[in-house]
Design an enzyme around this catalytic site. Structure first.
Site, PDB file in Angstrom:
ATOM      1  CE  LYS A  48      -5.678  -3.041  -3.373  1.00  0.00           C
ATOM      2  NZ  LYS A  48      -5.601  -4.073  -4.456  1.00  0.00           N
ATOM      3  CG  HIS A 108      -7.819 -10.459   1.373  1.00  0.00           C
ATOM      4  ND1 HIS A 108      -6.537 -10.030   1.584  1.00  0.00           N
ATOM      5  CD2 HIS A 108      -8.084 -10.223   0.063  1.00  0.00           C
ATOM      6  CE1 HIS A 108      -6.046  -9.556   0.447  1.00  0.00           C
ATOM      7  NE2 HIS A 108      -6.956  -9.676  -0.492  1.00  0.00           N
ATOM      8  CB  SER A 138      -4.596   1.049  -1.288  1.00  0.00           C
ATOM      9  OG  SER A 138      -4.297   0.038  -2.207  1.00  0.00           O
TER      10      SER A 138
HETATM   11  S1  PPS Z   1      -5.015  -7.226  -2.810  1.00  0.00           S
HETATM   12  O1  PPS Z   1      -5.847  -6.943  -4.014  1.00  0.00           O
HETATM   13  O2  PPS Z   1      -5.782  -6.991  -1.576  1.00  0.00           O
HETATM   14  O3  PPS Z   1      -4.396  -8.545  -2.820  1.00  0.00           O
HETATM   15  O4  PPS Z   1      -3.883  -6.109  -2.877  1.00  0.00           O
HETATM   16  P1  PPS Z   1      -2.480  -6.130  -2.118  1.00  0.00           P
HETATM   17  O5  PPS Z   1      -1.502  -6.822  -2.961  1.00  0.00           O
HETATM   18  O6  PPS Z   1      -2.653  -6.571  -0.714  1.00  0.00           O
HETATM   19  O7  PPS Z   1      -2.147  -4.583  -2.045  1.00  0.00           O
HETATM   20  C1  PPS Z   1      -1.955  -3.773  -3.178  1.00  0.00           C
HETATM   21  C2  PPS Z   1      -1.170  -2.565  -2.718  1.00  0.00           C
HETATM   22  O8  PPS Z   1       0.192  -2.967  -2.512  1.00  0.00           O
HETATM   23  C3  PPS Z   1       1.036  -2.198  -3.360  1.00  0.00           C
HETATM   24  N1  PPS Z   1       2.187  -2.974  -3.785  1.00  0.00           N
HETATM   25  C4  PPS Z   1       3.464  -2.623  -3.504  1.00  0.00           C
HETATM   26  N2  PPS Z   1       3.955  -1.594  -2.790  1.00  0.00           N
HETATM   27  C5  PPS Z   1       5.312  -1.489  -2.720  1.00  0.00           C
HETATM   28  N3  PPS Z   1       6.160  -2.344  -3.317  1.00  0.00           N
HETATM   29  C6  PPS Z   1       5.716  -3.387  -4.055  1.00  0.00           C
HETATM   30  N4  PPS Z   1       6.554  -4.209  -4.638  1.00  0.00           N
HETATM   31  C7  PPS Z   1       4.305  -3.571  -4.152  1.00  0.00           C
HETATM   32  N5  PPS Z   1       3.499  -4.464  -4.780  1.00  0.00           N
HETATM   33  C8  PPS Z   1       2.241  -4.090  -4.551  1.00  0.00           C
HETATM   34  C9  PPS Z   1       0.118  -1.817  -4.522  1.00  0.00           C
HETATM   35  O9  PPS Z   1       0.658  -0.762  -5.269  1.00  0.00           O
HETATM   36  C10 PPS Z   1      -1.149  -1.446  -3.748  1.00  0.00           C
HETATM   37  O10 PPS Z   1      -0.994  -0.252  -3.000  1.00  0.00           O
HETATM   38  P2  PPS Z   1      -1.374   1.202  -3.557  1.00  0.00           P
HETATM   39  O11 PPS Z   1      -1.240   2.115  -2.368  1.00  0.00           O
HETATM   40  O12 PPS Z   1      -2.752   1.159  -4.076  1.00  0.00           O
HETATM   41  O13 PPS Z   1      -0.349   1.523  -4.616  1.00  0.00           O
END
Ligand code: PPS
Length: 295
Positions: A48, A108, A138
């Site tokens: 996340k 991860h 998240s």
């Molecule tokens: S995972 O499942 O661990 O691979 O998730 P990961 O991609 O690492 O994290 C998901 C969070 O990243 C946010 N996210 C973004 N934030 C800003 N801009 C963009 N383009 C973007 N893409 C993914 C996503 O919304 C999750 O955060 P939260 O706080 O839950 O919204």
């Protein structure tokens, strides 16, 4: 999905003290003997922290900003999740073995569990870190909707488990510190989610330089546009809507949830924040690694 009961919502199992999805642990020998290639690029994060965002950015850089090419398949096919092995459903190790070079690889894993072949092949790595409080929020929402992980319980219960590292991939504190130390003797570009929110073009430029590429301004602008939260939320190859609802139920919480820095303020009580801060000081004492919890 067949055998839901036997696959989903099971308790985490341990590898060297780190809790992981049960079948990653059962198949750990496959993960440990993963064969990295010298031109692999590893995208490593605690869950996340912006994995999907940076994966899309790197794929766009590799494809010179061609958004249509980047829609060729779901993000988890373009950037396979190395250690994720779910019996009969997915196997990141096998998926990557079939993939032509140059490969983008998602993990991860905490630094001490990364397969040796990445170090032996001196692979380039990008590590993305996000502040502990927003990750907790998240991750909590993700565990509510993602049936591969145990049920998170209430937010009150979850925050305690998270602080104690009793969640998938273990302690956030150990993860970010472990990779931070490792960058001293390995080509690791260590980046922050909050910096990316603040100035995406600046951070994308850092990635571009690290990868030894030189893209025109207009291409960089296109990458910024295509990888905004709003665009990625609507993009079926990045919003995880291709994953069946019985595994990820996005009616509970969308994968692309809020995408901001500072959402923790909407979830932490004053008391939780105080306890968290005290514990944070103890766990992060002695490191010069600094995070911003708002921008
Ligand atoms: S995972 O499942 O661990 O691979 O998730 P990961 O991609 O690492 O994290 C998901 C969070 O990243 C946010 N996210 C973004 N934030 C800003 N801009 C963009 N383009 C973007 N893409 C993914 C996503 O919304 C999750 O955060 P939260 O706080 O839950 O919204």
């Amino acid at each position: 999905m067949e055998n839901d009961e036997s696959v989903l919502r099971r308790k985490l199992e341990m590898v060297c003290g780190v809790p992981l999805f049960w079948s990653i642990v059962e198949e750990w020998a496959q993960v440990e003997s993963f064969q990295a290639r010298p031109d692999d690029l590893l995208i490593s994060t605690y869950p996340k922290s912006g994995t999907t965002w940076f994966s899309e950015i790197v794929d766009m850089i590799y494809n010179n900003g061609d958004a249509e090419k980047c829609k060729r398949d779901a993000i988890y096919v373009r950037v396979p999740f190395m250690e994720l092995i779910i019996p009969g459903i997915s196997n990141g190790v096998a998926q990557l073995a079939k993939m032509p070079s140059p490969r983008l690889v998602k993990t991860h894993l905490p630094v001490q569990l990364l397969p040796d072949s990445f170090w032996e092949n001196n692979c380039k790595m990008i590590y993305v870190a996000r502040n502990a409080k927003d990750v907790a929020v998240s991750f909590y929402h993700f565990d509510l909707m993602n049936k591969l992980h145990p049920d998170p319980g209430t937010w009150e219960q979850y925050i305690e488990k998270y602080m104690a590292g009793r969640v998938a991939y273990g302690s956030w504190y150990d993860h970010v510190k472990g990779w931070w130390e490792k960058r001293k003797d390995h080509p690791i570009l260590y980046l922050f989610y909050e910096d990316m929110k603040e100035d995406p073009k600046r951070e994308i430029r850092k990635v571009m330089h690290f990868l030894g590429k030189d893209l025109k301004e207009e291409v960089l602008d296109r990458i910024v546009y295509h990888t905004s939260f709003e665009m990625m939320k609507e993009n079926p190859t990045t919003n995880y809507k291709m994953i069946p609802k019985d595994v990820m139920d996005q009616s509970i919480s969308p994968f692309m949830r809020k995408g901001i820095a500072g959402d923790w303020k909407n979830h932490f009580t004053v008391a939780q924040n105080e306890t968290f801060n005290e514990d944070y000081e103890r766990k992060m004492a002695g490191t010069n690694l600094q995070f911003r919890t708002e921008i």
